[in-house]
Design an enzyme around this catalytic site. Structure first.
Site, PDB file in Angstrom:
ATOM      1  N   LYS A  34      53.885  36.952  33.731  1.00  0.00           N
ATOM      2  CA  LYS A  34      52.597  37.462  34.047  1.00  0.00           C
ATOM      3  C   LYS A  34      52.571  37.826  35.483  1.00  0.00           C
ATOM      4  O   LYS A  34      52.699  36.912  36.361  1.00  0.00           O
ATOM      5  CB  LYS A  34      51.355  36.398  33.712  1.00  0.00           C
ATOM      6  CG  LYS A  34      49.982  36.824  34.216  1.00  0.00           C
ATOM      7  CD  LYS A  34      48.941  35.762  33.806  1.00  0.00           C
ATOM      8  CE  LYS A  34      47.754  36.325  34.205  1.00  0.00           C
ATOM      9  NZ  LYS A  34      46.498  35.124  33.742  1.00  0.00           N
ATOM     10  N   ARG A  72      38.047  40.755  35.522  1.00  0.00           N
ATOM     11  CA  ARG A  72      37.202  39.747  36.506  1.00  0.00           C
ATOM     12  C   ARG A  72      35.777  39.866  36.298  1.00  0.00           C
ATOM     13  O   ARG A  72      35.039  38.968  36.309  1.00  0.00           O
ATOM     14  CB  ARG A  72      37.706  40.240  37.891  1.00  0.00           C
ATOM     15  CG  ARG A  72      39.291  40.203  38.175  1.00  0.00           C
ATOM     16  CD  ARG A  72      39.748  38.778  38.840  1.00  0.00           C
ATOM     17  NE  ARG A  72      41.372  38.854  38.723  1.00  0.00           N
ATOM     18  CZ  ARG A  72      42.040  38.959  39.475  1.00  0.00           C
ATOM     19  NH1 ARG A  72      41.575  39.733  40.562  1.00  0.00           N
ATOM     20  NH2 ARG A  72      43.340  38.818  39.524  1.00  0.00           N
ATOM     21  N   ARG A 130      46.203  35.582  43.518  1.00  0.00           N
ATOM     22  CA  ARG A 130      47.068  34.571  42.813  1.00  0.00           C
ATOM     23  C   ARG A 130      48.519  35.093  43.129  1.00  0.00           C
ATOM     24  O   ARG A 130      49.552  34.476  42.154  1.00  0.00           O
ATOM     25  CB  ARG A 130      46.640  34.512  41.200  1.00  0.00           C
ATOM     26  CG  ARG A 130      45.203  34.484  41.210  1.00  0.00           C
ATOM     27  CD  ARG A 130      44.816  34.514  39.850  1.00  0.00           C
ATOM     28  NE  ARG A 130      43.523  33.941  39.417  1.00  0.00           N
ATOM     29  CZ  ARG A 130      42.777  34.437  38.851  1.00  0.00           C
ATOM     30  NH1 ARG A 130      42.857  35.923  37.955  1.00  0.00           N
ATOM     31  NH2 ARG A 130      41.384  34.197  38.618  1.00  0.00           N
ATOM     32  N   LYS A 138      52.638  40.342  30.560  1.00  0.00           N
ATOM     33  CA  LYS A 138      51.333  40.719  31.047  1.00  0.00           C
ATOM     34  C   LYS A 138      51.473  41.474  32.436  1.00  0.00           C
ATOM     35  O   LYS A 138      51.730  40.538  33.329  1.00  0.00           O
ATOM     36  CB  LYS A 138      50.327  39.810  30.768  1.00  0.00           C
ATOM     37  CG  LYS A 138      49.018  40.163  31.025  1.00  0.00           C
ATOM     38  CD  LYS A 138      48.027  38.994  30.762  1.00  0.00           C
ATOM     39  CE  LYS A 138      46.697  39.142  31.251  1.00  0.00           C
ATOM     40  NZ  LYS A 138      45.745  38.180  31.111  1.00  0.00           N
ATOM     41  N   TYR A 147      42.406  45.393  23.473  1.00  0.00           N
ATOM     42  CA  TYR A 147      40.980  45.822  23.099  1.00  0.00           C
ATOM     43  C   TYR A 147      40.702  46.913  22.334  1.00  0.00           C
ATOM     44  O   TYR A 147      39.816  47.057  21.839  1.00  0.00           O
ATOM     45  CB  TYR A 147      40.337  46.020  24.620  1.00  0.00           C
ATOM     46  CG  TYR A 147      40.553  44.880  25.287  1.00  0.00           C
ATOM     47  CD1 TYR A 147      39.920  43.674  25.403  1.00  0.00           C
ATOM     48  CD2 TYR A 147      41.549  44.768  26.479  1.00  0.00           C
ATOM     49  CE1 TYR A 147      40.068  42.414  26.122  1.00  0.00           C
ATOM     50  CE2 TYR A 147      41.425  43.862  27.329  1.00  0.00           C
ATOM     51  CZ  TYR A 147      40.917  42.547  27.253  1.00  0.00           C
ATOM     52  OH  TYR A 147      41.082  41.696  28.055  1.00  0.00           O
TER      53      TYR A 147
END
Length: 321
Positions: A194, A204, A215, A246, A311
């Site tokens: 990731k 977000r 991060r 990802k 999605y």
């Protein structure tokens, strides 16, 4: 003799007959957001066609997934209240666990029910773990919370728990906790590669993230691939049943390398920014939405992903029916 490869491209039925890569509904998993306290679905402005769902509407979506023949659904919880430790993620009455229970009760084993196993939606600082006295993410303390979260999710009905925080050793700690509670059939989908990606932006908004900063100390550096392959090896050794790359579209080389290397199924996540960019370009008339979406997903499958989170999942089943 003149070679004529074009013979196999001359009409749609021939092209379909010899297609090397196919998109099937069972290859696709729909990520879905569930908002606590909502009385009706709330549109996510940066992700056209995607909503935060109520407990009632997420069950309706799950039924649509079953009817469309999708492989699975991945649930993300959006709580009304957050704290420093993300306690709502572990609470059996927290929004994500309640949603998991409702969806699993509704679909049983007709759809693979997956849970995002991460604290970022539930912490008031927006990081994927708890912070130490210096404000840094405490890896080992976070893993203990992941273990509790995974157990709560499995008890709520998740077939699959998906640790996405990129903590060192997270898979081993979760596997040990699940097995100790007799939850040995619960599958672990590890977010093994990731990346600290700019393409997560719309997500977000979707989870109403509280993140300040970034991060990059725990998610992967976009410049690296060898490091990601090491992460994949480690997660498999720790007991991961599936591994994930990802984002997907900008990391097809990583997907391909993972597929060649891994002894477990490889999953790829077409993330919010990738989805929204296609929608934005189509809204401006620059590309064809359906063609671009299908082409993008085909490329992810062609690179070697056996499963794709997207999605577009329900859209694709309608477009290709």
């Amino acid at each position: 003799m003149i070679e004529r490869p074009r013979r196999l491209r001359q009409n749609p039925v021939l092209r379909s007959l010899v297609a090397e890569t196919r998109l099937h509904p069972r290859d696709l998993v729909l990520p879905v957001f569930v908002g606590e306290g909502l009385t009706e679905p709330r549109p996510i402005t940066s992700m056209p066609g995607v909503d935060q769902h109520t407990l009632e509407s997420v069950v309706e979506v799950a039924h649509r997934c079953v009817a469309a023949g999708l492989g699975g659904i991945m649930l993300f919880g959006v709580p009304q209240e957050k704290d420093a430790t993300g306690s709502g993620a572990i609470d059996p009455d927290g929004i994500l666990n309640v949603a998991l229970r409702a969806v699993r009760d509704a679909v049983g084993d007709d759809l693979v029910v997956m849970a995002d196993t991460c604290l970022d939606e539930f912490t008031d600082h927006g990081h994927c773990g708890v912070l130490d006295e210096h404000g840094r993410v405490d890896n080992d303390a976070t893993n203990l919370l992941y273990a509790e979260m995974a157990v709560a999710q499995a008890r709520a009905g998740a077939h699959v728990v998906a640790p996405s925080g990129m903590m060192d050793g997270q898979v081993a700690v979760i596997r040990e906790a699940l097995d100790a509670e007799g939850l040995t059939d619960t599958v672990i989908l590890a977010y093994s590669a990731k990346y600290a990606s700019a393409f997560f932006g719309p997500f977000r908004e979707a989870v109403q993230s509280s993140l300040q900063g970034d991060r990059r100390t725990y998610q992967q550096d976009p410049a690296n691939i060898v490091e990601s392959l090491r992460e994949i090896d480690l997660d498999i050794a720790e007991g991961a049943d599936m591994v994930m790359v990802k984002p997907a579209m900008s990391y097809l080389d990583v997907v391909a390398a993972a597929a060649e290397r891994a002894s477990v199924p490889v999953v790829a996540y077409q993330v919010s920014g990738e989805y929204s960019m296609i929608h934005a370009a189509a809204a401006n008339g620059w590309i064809d939405l359906r063609a671009a979406a299908i082409e993008s997903l085909t490329s992810i499958r062609r690179a070697g992903a056996q499963v794709v989170l997207t999605y577009f999942a329900l859209d694709v089943t309608e477009w290709t029916a």
